[in-house]
Design a protein around this motif. Structure first.
Motif, PDB file in Angstrom:
ATOM      1  N   VAL A  60      -0.341 -45.340 -53.031  1.00 21.46           N
ATOM      2  CA  VAL A  60      -0.050 -43.915 -53.128  1.00 21.46           C
ATOM      3  C   VAL A  60       1.338 -43.643 -53.699  1.00 21.46           C
ATOM      4  O   VAL A  60       1.538 -42.702 -54.476  1.00 21.46           O
ATOM      5  CB  VAL A  60      -0.235 -43.231 -51.754  1.00 21.46           C
ATOM      6  N   SER A 107       1.290 -43.841 -57.429  1.00 17.39           N
ATOM      7  CA  SER A 107       0.580 -42.685 -57.993  1.00 17.39           C
ATOM      8  C   SER A 107       1.448 -41.432 -57.939  1.00 17.39           C
ATOM      9  O   SER A 107       1.484 -40.644 -58.893  1.00 17.39           O
ATOM     10  CB  SER A 107      -0.722 -42.449 -57.225  1.00 17.39           C
ATOM     11  N   LEU A 108       2.159 -41.242 -56.834  1.00 13.54           N
ATOM     12  CA  LEU A 108       3.028 -40.067 -56.695  1.00 13.54           C
ATOM     13  C   LEU A 108       4.187 -40.115 -57.690  1.00 13.54           C
ATOM     14  O   LEU A 108       4.606 -39.083 -58.222  1.00 13.54           O
ATOM     15  CB  LEU A 108       3.560 -39.972 -55.261  1.00 13.54           C
ATOM     16  N   PHE A 131      -4.228 -35.527 -53.638  1.00 20.75           N
ATOM     17  CA  PHE A 131      -3.928 -36.545 -52.635  1.00 20.75           C
ATOM     18  C   PHE A 131      -4.327 -35.989 -51.269  1.00 20.75           C
ATOM     19  O   PHE A 131      -3.674 -35.088 -50.737  1.00 20.75           O
ATOM     20  CB  PHE A 131      -2.443 -36.898 -52.640  1.00 20.75           C
ATOM     21  N   THR A 151      -6.784 -45.110 -51.239  1.00 21.52           N
ATOM     22  CA  THR A 151      -5.766 -45.821 -52.014  1.00 21.52           C
ATOM     23  C   THR A 151      -4.685 -46.403 -51.116  1.00 21.52           C
ATOM     24  O   THR A 151      -4.352 -45.833 -50.079  1.00 21.52           O
ATOM     25  CB  THR A 151      -5.111 -44.879 -53.044  1.00 21.52           C
ATOM     26  N   THR A 177      -6.812 -40.703 -53.204  1.00 17.47           N
ATOM     27  CA  THR A 177      -6.409 -40.126 -54.487  1.00 17.47           C
ATOM     28  C   THR A 177      -7.652 -39.732 -55.262  1.00 17.47           C
ATOM     29  O   THR A 177      -8.473 -40.595 -55.601  1.00 17.47           O
ATOM     30  CB  THR A 177      -5.574 -41.130 -55.304  1.00 17.47           C
ATOM     31  N   TRP A 185      -4.823 -42.253 -46.871  1.00 18.09           N
ATOM     32  CA  TRP A 185      -4.614 -41.498 -48.117  1.00 18.09           C
ATOM     33  C   TRP A 185      -5.771 -41.740 -49.089  1.00 18.09           C
ATOM     34  O   TRP A 185      -6.264 -42.872 -49.227  1.00 18.09           O
ATOM     35  CB  TRP A 185      -3.317 -41.939 -48.792  1.00 18.09           C
ATOM     36  N   ILE A 233      -0.901 -32.429 -52.403  1.00 16.32           N
ATOM     37  CA  ILE A 233      -1.125 -33.175 -51.161  1.00 16.32           C
ATOM     38  C   ILE A 233      -1.664 -32.203 -50.119  1.00 16.32           C
ATOM     39  O   ILE A 233      -1.098 -31.127 -49.906  1.00 16.32           O
ATOM     40  CB  ILE A 233       0.166 -33.820 -50.635  1.00 16.32           C
TER      41      ILE A 233
END
Length: 338
Positions: A59, A62-63, A41, A56, A51, A49, A9
């Motif tokens: 998020v 995805s995380l 990210f 996206t 990706t 955000w 990130i």
């Protein structure tokens, strides 16, 4: 052996957005790509955000798919515990200090108060708060005194003496930091600092060596050699750090007893503030007197940043450092990410 799914990130809604991007680029350049399946990210300055370059709204999902997340965020809305708290809730392993420690270390005033309770010396200071366009001096018993020119000038002269250093309490990379030699400069410095935080720290100016020490680990801690900052300005400002000709050198000739004393203070500071993973402790040295200045829980990882350079001085390469930080996060028995 399957690759570790690693999320990086970077960016962020912060005055240190560009520094974060530089840190991310350095990590991408140096990381063992055969060990990690990397998802990037990016957080834009307005909080959007992305990706792997695509905007996206999913998020969190995805995380959650990551084995570990490395939040390379500096300053507010990243290093202050907000991202750590989000990752704790999601239930994913992440590099760096936990939520409370990150929040405490981001606040220079709270950091000083905790260190004082542990009998760790800090520079003399006072702090003020901006509320409804007025400035208040917050006293030791947390009474608020409305400030006018006479009270402010008298309190600074009595408690600290000019020159003083004025800082936003919750900002990093020396953003909003000024030196004031008289009341007029103090007023301007307070107004500048209040752009970045309503809580403002006023410290005595320390004419001494500025030191930095890197710490790595959760329980078994590794302490780097001691670095000495040689700023090109009277104060180590944002421009001095990233745009000027400041230098940081590793001290190889420091007296052994003094070196041991500095490292013991660094370790105690790390423990008092409940740090884990990594941190950089900044100090002042005046003769043989040691003052802790502040602690950075996600120090810069750029090509010129001191944290990786200090670790390199004890034979931990940049690439190895990244591996160790990720391993520390994933093997931390004190965090339940199941």
């Amino acid at each position: 052996m399957s690759k570790i799914k690693l999320g990086l990130i970077y960016g962020g809604v912060s005055t240190e957005h560009e520094v974060s991007i530089s840190s991310y680029e350095s990590i991408i350049k140096n990381i063992h790509k055969d060990k990690y399946d990397i998802t990037s990210f990016y957080i834009s300055k307005d909080g959007t955000w992305f990706t792997d370059g695509k905007r996206t709204k999913e998020v969190f999902n995805s995380l959650k798919e990551m084995d570990c997340v490395f939040p390379i965020l500096h300053g507010k809305n990243g290093e202050d515990g907000n991202i750590a708290g989000m990752l704790e809730i999601i239930g994913v392993a992440y590099v760096g200090c936990k939520t409370l420690s990150s929040a405490i270390c981001m606040d220079k005033v709270i950091t000083k108060k905790l260190l004082e309770k542990a009998n760790i010396s800090v520079a003399k200071y006072m702090f003020i708060k901006k509320l409804n366009e007025n400035f208040y001096w917050v006293q030791d018993n947390y009474d608020y005194v409305l400030l006018d020119k006479e009270i402010l000038d008298l309190s600074v002269n009595t408690l600290l003496n000019y020159p003083v250093v004025v800082k936003p309490s919750r900002s990093g990379s020396s953003v909003g930091v000024s030196v004031a030699n008289d009341y007029l400069e103090l007023e301007n410095a307070i107004n500048e600092a209040s752009i970045y935080d309503e809580k403002i720290l006023i410290e005595e100016f320390i004419d001494g060596k500025e030191l930095e020490v890197a710490v790595l680990g959760n329980n078994d801690l590794t302490v780097s050699n001691i670095g000495n900052i040689i700023p090109d300005e009277i104060v180590y400002s944002y421009n001095s750090k990233y745009k000027g000709n400041s230098k940081t050198v590793v001290l190889n000739t420091i007296e052994e007893k003094l070196e041991s004393k500095i490292k013991n203070i660094v370790l105690t500071t790390y423990k008092v503030l409940d740090c884990s993973g990594l941190a950089r402790v900044d100090l002042f040295l005046i003769g043989n007197e040691i003052l802790v200045n502040e602690l950075n829980t996600m120090p810069g990882f750029t090509s010129i940043s001191m944290y990786p350079k200090l670790m390199e001085s004890i034979n931990i390469s940049y690439t190895d450092l990244i591996d160790r930080l990720i391993s520390l996060s994933m093997n931390d028995k004190n965090r339940d990410f199941s």
